[in-house]
Design an enzyme around this catalytic site. Structure first.
Site, PDB file in Angstrom:
ATOM      1  N   TRP A   1      12.962  -5.919  -0.428  1.00 27.82           N
ATOM      2  CA  TRP A   1      13.493  -6.899   0.526  1.00 27.82           C
ATOM      3  C   TRP A   1      12.774  -8.238   0.417  1.00 27.82           C
ATOM      4  O   TRP A   1      13.201  -9.231   0.966  1.00 27.82           O
ATOM      5  CB  TRP A   1      13.414  -6.349   1.955  1.00 27.82           C
ATOM      6  CG  TRP A   1      12.022  -6.219   2.537  1.00 27.82           C
ATOM      7  CD1 TRP A   1      10.916  -5.699   1.918  1.00 27.82           C
ATOM      8  CD2 TRP A   1      11.572  -6.623   3.839  1.00 27.82           C
ATOM      9  NE1 TRP A   1       9.822  -5.735   2.753  1.00 27.82           N
ATOM     10  CE2 TRP A   1      10.194  -6.297   3.940  1.00 27.82           C
ATOM     11  CE3 TRP A   1      12.179  -7.215   4.934  1.00 27.82           C
ATOM     12  CZ2 TRP A   1       9.430  -6.547   5.085  1.00 27.82           C
ATOM     13  CZ3 TRP A   1      11.412  -7.463   6.082  1.00 27.82           C
ATOM     14  CH2 TRP A   1      10.061  -7.140   6.152  1.00 27.82           C
ATOM     15  N   ASP A   2      11.662  -8.250  -0.327  1.00 27.93           N
ATOM     16  CA  ASP A   2      10.876  -9.462  -0.529  1.00 27.93           C
ATOM     17  C   ASP A   2      11.754 -10.628  -0.991  1.00 27.93           C
ATOM     18  O   ASP A   2      11.544 -11.775  -0.598  1.00 27.93           O
ATOM     19  CB  ASP A   2       9.790  -9.235  -1.598  1.00 27.93           C
ATOM     20  CG  ASP A   2       8.871  -8.060  -1.291  1.00 27.93           C
ATOM     21  OD1 ASP A   2       9.329  -7.088  -0.671  1.00 27.93           O
ATOM     22  OD2 ASP A   2       7.700  -8.104  -1.697  1.00 27.93           O
TER      23      ASP A   2
ATOM     24  N   GLU B   1       5.020  -0.162   7.663  1.00 28.29           N
ATOM     25  CA  GLU B   1       5.176   1.137   6.989  1.00 28.29           C
ATOM     26  C   GLU B   1       4.192   2.203   7.459  1.00 28.29           C
ATOM     27  O   GLU B   1       4.298   3.363   7.056  1.00 28.29           O
ATOM     28  CB  GLU B   1       5.020   0.950   5.474  1.00 28.29           C
ATOM     29  CG  GLU B   1       6.145   0.155   4.849  1.00 28.29           C
ATOM     30  CD  GLU B   1       5.964  -0.037   3.352  1.00 28.29           C
ATOM     31  OE1 GLU B   1       4.825   0.086   2.859  1.00 28.29           O
ATOM     32  OE2 GLU B   1       6.965  -0.325   2.681  1.00 28.29           O
TER      33      GLU B   1
ATOM     34  N   LYS C   1       0.757  -2.356   9.979  1.00 25.30           N
ATOM     35  CA  LYS C   1       0.438  -2.891   8.656  1.00 25.30           C
ATOM     36  C   LYS C   1       0.771  -4.376   8.545  1.00 25.30           C
ATOM     37  O   LYS C   1       0.030  -5.156   7.976  1.00 25.30           O
ATOM     38  CB  LYS C   1       1.230  -2.113   7.608  1.00 25.30           C
ATOM     39  CG  LYS C   1       0.970  -2.574   6.180  1.00 25.30           C
ATOM     40  CD  LYS C   1       1.722  -1.737   5.170  1.00 25.30           C
ATOM     41  CE  LYS C   1       1.444  -2.220   3.769  1.00 25.30           C
ATOM     42  NZ  LYS C   1       2.242  -1.545   2.750  1.00 25.30           N
ATOM     43  N   GLN C   2       1.938  -4.768   9.064  1.00 33.90           N
ATOM     44  CA  GLN C   2       2.407  -6.134   8.834  1.00 33.90           C
ATOM     45  C   GLN C   2       3.360  -6.545   9.952  1.00 33.90           C
ATOM     46  O   GLN C   2       3.806  -5.702  10.737  1.00 33.90           O
ATOM     47  CB  GLN C   2       3.119  -6.207   7.485  1.00 33.90           C
ATOM     48  CG  GLN C   2       4.374  -5.361   7.395  1.00 33.90           C
ATOM     49  CD  GLN C   2       4.775  -5.072   5.949  1.00 33.90           C
ATOM     50  OE1 GLN C   2       4.335  -4.095   5.360  1.00 33.90           O
ATOM     51  NE2 GLN C   2       5.623  -5.917   5.399  1.00 33.90           N
TER      52      GLN C   2
END
Ligand code: BGC
Length: 729
Positions: free
Chosen positions: A326-327, A468, A582-583
């Site tokens: 998806w980046d 994730e 995580k993000q």
């Protein structure tokens, strides 16, 4: 002002892996790791090819590294000049990222003879199959010199070797290697032409997997001995005539001369910089890190193709299986859309052309529609394995669910397609399969909807959001909002509200009951449950039950690690049972849909989630920066922006997930840094079809200038003293 160069002095072999990324050259067709001419596979040399993969046994499928066409070394008075084995007296390594030229200068003391090797190389942007290098040797006293130059097919692989067969040959000044891959007998051909400015006794020899020519002579003090290489790489996927094409290109370019090919490359790069460069006054570090990030995006733009995407680690090697995540849509697309929309279209065409792969994946799980690959390789094949992380304690592969549960990927594809269409006004992509892609993605989510008997809401269960570390959760807010976006877009298409060609409407009408789909998607969009801010705290729960997890700091979670490379997520990872993420997850959602919330809610969620975010992915910081800008807090945004912009220039990013090496370049962070500058600080948006600029520069910036390609015109935006001056050409 900046000098557009990154460089370092002194040789340190422990930097070979990170320098391979930092000094990368590339042209979308191939990426050439920043290594030295004499390096072999233990120096992590790679000429990484876009879009061609191979699998050996049960190991992960990964992209090919071509035989190393740039392999060259000198032997002086019997001593081989290899920096890894024999330390140079002095050494400098410089990437001129404006010109896309990599140079090294190394000086050795060979039993009293001072030998200087100056070399430069480039990967041609105008001729994407072409590489060039110039190797110049001088001595300060007479010495016996042997230059060895040729093609090294003993390439570095993570899960290789990928070549079952390697056939090398030499003829006069030409060298050629043809390889055959293991899985599907594809071929890679490397052909090169060598030209020297000196007379020498020439010979050739083969070492296992190396096809080499030698030039022996007595070197006189002060004379420059120059060896030029022009090399071409073609594969059987490019053309059936891959050998003839490679030989012809190398020969033609060699006849025209090294200088000409070098200059053509510089000129094309300059034309790209004329549009894409970012000028920042008052903060050279930011200007350098930003443009260096854009250099990396230019290096991996698939300009040679009309349907191709970009891997998560660009063309820096085989990490992450050379796969597309998806980046591309969520982090890199804006840069291309705003500076070179043709590349944006190529990126989105890749998704449209891999629709069948996504439909196969959905069907494999018993769902309708299109479930895009989490790690997409050619044809949309999902390279993501069921066991994507290795447990550091047992050495055993760990079951991970990225592939099965990260369903937000299909919405990212829809988001990319619709963004392209809405920004450019070019609906051709919808006619060329985009409309069907959007509908199929909506059908996928539709088949996943759940409804409790006592509720009128639909829910999405058992998913993984951007964070994730928490697997198999229910109602991840980001995922649900993106699924709603997909339903809205698909309902619009099915209801005939997009400007499609009549023939396409007719074809879709035969394929689907459009009225029925339009009604279903509109209903799904209306009733899909979207978590809302808590009335007291303003915080939106990332997924059902998240707020009941242990509330502790990132440092606390880190202190519980028993091994520095231990994986934080999964079933029993240290973060999995805590609120540490995580993000950016909720923050990514709020960044994309900021207009749906008031500033207070945006800020409360930023402030709640930031201290709980490990930023364990290079995709994280830029979202925090964008949202802070949106809240008018440029100085809060600044450190997060710099983190994204410096991901590759500074290096030092995460290199391990469990025992799996994940090093390489970080194009999503580069794209994120671009968004931060142009949309965040630069305040660029399109409002009612007009370019709108509402800047908020960090306090140390005195000027920001950038260009935007919109509606076929180039807008030059120059911001000083809080005011934006906009001119159009
Ligand atoms: C991140 C993903 C990302 C992938 C590739 C992972 O570490 O969690 O969001 O897509 O890396 O960059």
């Amino acid at each position: 002002m900046i000098d557009w160069k990154v460089s370092e002095s002194g040789f340190d072999s422990s930097k070979n892996t990170s320098n391979g990324n930092k000094y990368l050259l590339g042209n979308g067709y191939m990426g050439v790791r920043g290594t030295l001419d004499e390096f072999e596979k233990d120096g992590y040399v790679a000429i990484n090819l876009a879009g061609i993969y191979d699998q050996v046994g049960d190991a992960w499928r990964e992209p090919l590294n071509a035989p190393n066409a740039l392999y060259t070394y000198a032997v002086v008075d019997g001593v081989k000049l290899d920096a890894n084995a024999f330390a140079p007296k002095s050494h400098t390594f410089t990437l001129d990222y404006r010109k896309a030229l990599l140079t090294r200068e190394s000086v050795w003391d060979v039993n009293g003879v001072t030998v200087t090797v100056k070399a430069e190389r480039f990967a041609s942007m105008p001729s994407p199959h072409l590489l060039g290098s110039r190797f110049v040797l001088t001595v300060d006293r007479e010495a016996k010199v042997k230059l060895v130059a040729g093609i090294d097919s003993d390439v570095w692989d993570i899960n290789g070797p990928h070549y079952d067969k390697v056939v090398g040959s030499t003829l006069d000044n030409s060298i050629k290697v043809v390889t055959t891959t293991h899985e599907s007998a594809d071929h890679v051909c490397v052909a090169e032409e060598i030209r020297t400015n000196f007379k020498a006794e020439a010979g050739s020899f083969e070492e296992p997997l190396k096809t080499l020519k030698t030039y022996e002579f007595t070197a006189e003090p002060g004379v420059e001995y120059v060896l030029d290489k022009l090399a071409a790489v073609y594969t059987s996927k490019d053309t059936d005539e891959f050998e003839a094409e490679a030989q012809k290109l190398a020969y033609d370019k060699a006849q025209a001369g090294y200088e000409a090919a070098r200059q053509e490359n510089i000129d094309m790069w300059e034309s790209k910089w004329k549009v894409s460069e970012i000028i920042i006054e008052g903060d050279d570090k930011a200007m350098e890190a930003t443009n260096y990030s854009l250099y990396h995006l230019h290096c991996i733009a698939p300009r040679h193709a009309d349907s191709m995407s970009i891997a998560a680690r660009g063309l820096s090697g085989q990490t992450y299986k050379g796969a597309v995540f998806w980046d591309t849509e969520m982090f890199m697309l804006d840069f291309f859309l705003f500076t070179e929309p043709a590349v944006a279209k190529t990126l989105m065409k890749y998704r449209i052309d891999t629709l069948q792969g996504a439909k196969n994946k959905a069907a494999g799980y018993g769902f309708d529609g299109a479930f895009y690959a989490w790690e997409s390789q050619e044809g949309g094949f999902d390279g993501c394995s069921d066991y994507n992380v290795t447990d550091v304690f047992t050495g055993r592969p760990m079951r991970t669910f990225f592939k099965d549960k990260q369903i937000h990927i299909s919405a990212a594809v829809v988001y990319g397609i619709m963004k392209y269409v809405r920004y450019t006004g070019d609906t051709s992509i919808l006619n060329e399969g985009g409309a069907e892609t959007v509908i199929e993605c909506a059908k996928f989510y539709y088949s996943l909807l759940l409804k409790k008997v006592n509720s009128d809401k639909y829910e999405l269960h058992d998913v993984i959001g951007p964070d994730e570390y928490h697997e198999r959760v229910n109602n991840n807010g980001y995922t649900n909002r993106m699924a709603k976006y997909t339903f809205d877009a698909a309902a619009e298409i099915a209801a005939g509200k997009c400007d499609l060609d009549a023939a396409v409407v007719e074809k879709l009408g035969k394929q689907y009951d459009l009225a029925d789909l339009a009604a279903k998607f509109a209903d799904a969009a209306e009733h899909l449950y979207i978590p809302q801010p808590d009335p007291k705290t303003g915080v939106i729960e990332q997924f059902d039950g998240y707020l009941k997890l242990e509330d502790c700091s990132v440092d606390e979670v880190r202190s519980r690690l028993l091994h520095d490379k231990e994986y934080w997520g999964g079933a029993y990872g240290v973060a999995a049972h805590t609120q540490v993420i995580k993000q950016a997850d909720v923050v990514t959602w709020l960044t994309l849909f900021a207009d749906e919330f008031d500033d207070d809610t945006l800020l409360k969620n930023w402030s709640f989630y930031e201290p709980r975010t490990e930023h364990g992915s290079s995709l994280s910081a830029c979202m925090y920066a964008l949202l802070a800008c949106r809240c008018g807090l440029s100085d809060w945004a600044y450190p997060f922006f710099m983190k994204s912009a410096s991901a590759d220039i500074k290096g030092g990013g995460k290199e391990w997930a469990g025992l799996v090496y994940i090093g390489g370049t970080h194009p999503a962070a580069a794209g994120g840094a671009y968004m931060n500058v142009v949309k965040g600080f630069g305040g660029f948006s399109i409002k009612n079809g007009e370019v709108c600029v509402e800047p908020a520069l960090p306090s140390n910036w005195t000027r920001l200038a950038y260009n935007i390609n919109y509606g076929g015109k180039l807008y030059h935006i120059d911001i000083k003293d809080g005011k934006a001056d906009i001119t159009v050409s």
